[in-house]
Motif scaffolding. Sequence first.
Motif, PDB file in Angstrom:
ATOM      1  N   PRO A 219       1.493   6.745   2.301  1.00 18.41           N
ATOM      2  CA  PRO A 219       0.244   6.818   3.073  1.00 18.41           C
ATOM      3  C   PRO A 219      -0.664   5.597   2.921  1.00 18.41           C
ATOM      4  CG  PRO A 219       0.601   8.856   1.840  1.00 18.41           C
ATOM      5  CD  PRO A 219       1.645   7.886   1.383  1.00 18.41           C
ATOM      6  N   VAL A 220      -0.572   4.879   1.831  1.00 16.40           N
ATOM      7  CA  VAL A 220      -1.453   3.725   1.624  1.00 16.40           C
ATOM      8  C   VAL A 220      -0.772   2.419   2.041  1.00 16.40           C
ATOM      9  CG1 VAL A 220      -2.803   2.411  -0.063  1.00 16.40           C
ATOM     10  CG2 VAL A 220      -2.632   4.914  -0.253  1.00 16.40           C
ATOM     11  N   THR A 221       0.435   2.197   1.580  1.00 14.77           N
ATOM     12  CA  THR A 221       1.094   0.905   1.814  1.00 14.77           C
ATOM     13  C   THR A 221       2.009   0.916   3.030  1.00 14.77           C
ATOM     14  OG1 THR A 221       2.999   1.485   0.445  1.00 14.77           O
ATOM     15  CG2 THR A 221       1.134   0.430  -0.668  1.00 14.77           C
ATOM     16  N   GLY A 222       2.396   2.096   3.505  1.00 16.07           N
ATOM     17  CA  GLY A 222       3.366   2.171   4.596  1.00 16.07           C
ATOM     18  C   GLY A 222       4.791   1.919   4.135  1.00 16.07           C
ATOM     19  N   ARG A 223       4.989   1.735   2.821  1.00 16.58           N
ATOM     20  CA  ARG A 223       6.330   1.447   2.312  1.00 16.58           C
ATOM     21  C   ARG A 223       7.234   2.679   2.415  1.00 16.58           C
ATOM     22  NH1 ARG A 223       7.511  -0.968  -3.785  1.00 16.58           N
ATOM     23  NH2 ARG A 223       9.661  -1.637  -3.381  1.00 16.58           N
ATOM     24  N   ARG A 224       8.520   2.445   2.636  1.00 15.82           N
ATOM     25  CA  ARG A 224       9.473   3.559   2.691  1.00 15.82           C
ATOM     26  C   ARG A 224       9.767   4.059   1.280  1.00 15.82           C
ATOM     27  NH1 ARG A 224      11.539   0.181   6.812  1.00 15.82           N
ATOM     28  NH2 ARG A 224      11.581   1.244   8.832  1.00 15.82           N
ATOM     29  N   ARG A 277       3.786  10.837  -4.414  1.00 12.75           N
ATOM     30  CA  ARG A 277       4.583  10.482  -3.228  1.00 12.75           C
ATOM     31  C   ARG A 277       5.518   9.319  -3.551  1.00 12.75           C
ATOM     32  NH1 ARG A 277       1.871  12.597   1.313  1.00 12.75           N
ATOM     33  NH2 ARG A 277       0.759  14.443   0.571  1.00 12.75           N
ATOM     34  N   ALA A 278       5.080   8.450  -4.468  1.00 12.70           N
ATOM     35  CA  ALA A 278       5.852   7.235  -4.740  1.00 12.70           C
ATOM     36  C   ALA A 278       6.856   7.408  -5.870  1.00 12.70           C
ATOM     37  CB  ALA A 278       4.909   6.081  -5.084  1.00 12.70           C
ATOM     38  N   GLY A 301      -2.885  15.223  -0.198  1.00 12.50           N
ATOM     39  CA  GLY A 301      -3.000  14.043   0.665  1.00 12.50           C
ATOM     40  C   GLY A 301      -2.461  14.423   2.025  1.00 12.50           C
ATOM     41  N   PRO A 302      -2.279  13.461   2.921  1.00  5.66           N
ATOM     42  CA  PRO A 302      -1.762  13.793   4.249  1.00  5.66           C
ATOM     43  C   PRO A 302      -0.327  14.298   4.161  1.00  5.66           C
ATOM     44  CG  PRO A 302      -1.847  11.421   3.930  1.00  5.66           C
ATOM     45  CD  PRO A 302      -2.524  12.021   2.742  1.00  5.66           C
ATOM     46  N   PRO A 303       0.131  15.043   5.181  1.00  2.00           N
ATOM     47  CA  PRO A 303       1.535  15.453   5.181  1.00  2.00           C
ATOM     48  C   PRO A 303       2.448  14.225   5.181  1.00  2.00           C
ATOM     49  CG  PRO A 303       0.301  16.550   6.946  1.00  2.00           C
ATOM     50  CD  PRO A 303      -0.597  15.472   6.384  1.00  2.00           C
TER      51      PRO A 303
END
Length: 306
Positions: A219-224, A277-278, A301-303
Motif C-alpha cells: 500500500p505504501v511503496t506499490g512493490r509486489r 503486509r510486507a 489497512g486497506p484491503p
Amino acid sequence: MAKVLARDLYGPKVAARVPAGWQAPEYRRLSLEPLTPTIGAEVSGVDLGHVDDELADELHWALTEWKVLFFRDQQLDREAHAALVTRDGEVIDHPFAKHTEVYGADQSDTAPGAMRFVKGEKSVGIENFWHHDMTFLARPPMVTALRALEVPPVGGDTLWADMAAAHDCLPEDVCERIADLWAEHDWYDNYGRSMSPELREAVRPEFPAVRHPVVARHPVTGRRVLFVTRAFTQRIIGLSETESDDLLEMLWAQADRSEYQCRFRWQPDSVAIWDNRACQHYAVSDYAPQRRVMERISGDGPPPSH
Ligand SMILES: [Fe+2]
C-alpha cells in the motif's frame, strides 16, 4: 511435484531492500542499526511512550524501508502501544481470541485489540511456522506491535521474512504465472479446530472465507509482495487442487530462505513493530517449560490489491 536440486537454489539471490526509485527520507530522530541488508533494524534513541507527529512519520518511513523495527527498554501503556499501529488504521479486535485458549491466557483481562500470549509453562508456543497474521480478514493487519513482558533466559526468538524480496527472487516464469492469481484465505481449519462445532457454525456467517491477490501491491511503496500463508491460505482460485497445493508449497518455501530473514532475541520491555503486509513471521517454540509472556496489538489497512 518435481524434486528441487541444490543447483536450482544457487544465486543470484541478492534482493533489493526497497523498490527501484523509492527513497526513504533522511532520518533526524532515529538511529538505525540494520540486522540484515534487506529486513530488520534496531532503533535507538526513541521513547515509544511519547511519539509526536514528526517521530511517527519517521517510524512509518523506517518501517516501510526495513519491514520490522526493534526497540529495547520501552515502557508502554496500552494507549501508547495502540498508537504505534493506528497511524493509518484502526485497532483490530481479534475475532476468535476470546473463543479459544490457544494463546494460553484469559483474553478478557486485556483491552480491546490487545492480545496476551502466555506460553511455556502449560503449553508450547504455537506460531512456529511462517505466517502473516489474520489474513482471513478482508482488511488484514497492516502494522503490528509486539511487546515482551516476560521472556525465558534463552530461546523464544522471533524471525521475520521479507516477502517482497521473496517475490523478487522467484524465477521470472513463476512471477509471470502468479501475477494475476487470487487465493482463498480462511480461519475455519485453524481457529475453528479449537472451537466447539456449535460455536464454529455460529460465527461462520460473520466471517466467511475471503480472497486476496497471491501477489499484492504494497500500500505504501506499490512493490509486489508475495501474500500467501500456510496459516490461512486454502487454495489458489482457478487451479486444480494438485496444482494449487504444489504452487502454494513452492511459494511458502520462499520464506524458508535465510537470505530474506532476520531473527530477534527478546528482552523484557523489547518491542517489535512489523509490516504485516510486507513480511511473515515465525515464533520459535524452544523454551518450554520456561515462561514467555507477550502482548500484541494490530492495526488494519486497506484491503490487499494487485
Ligand atoms: Fe503471528
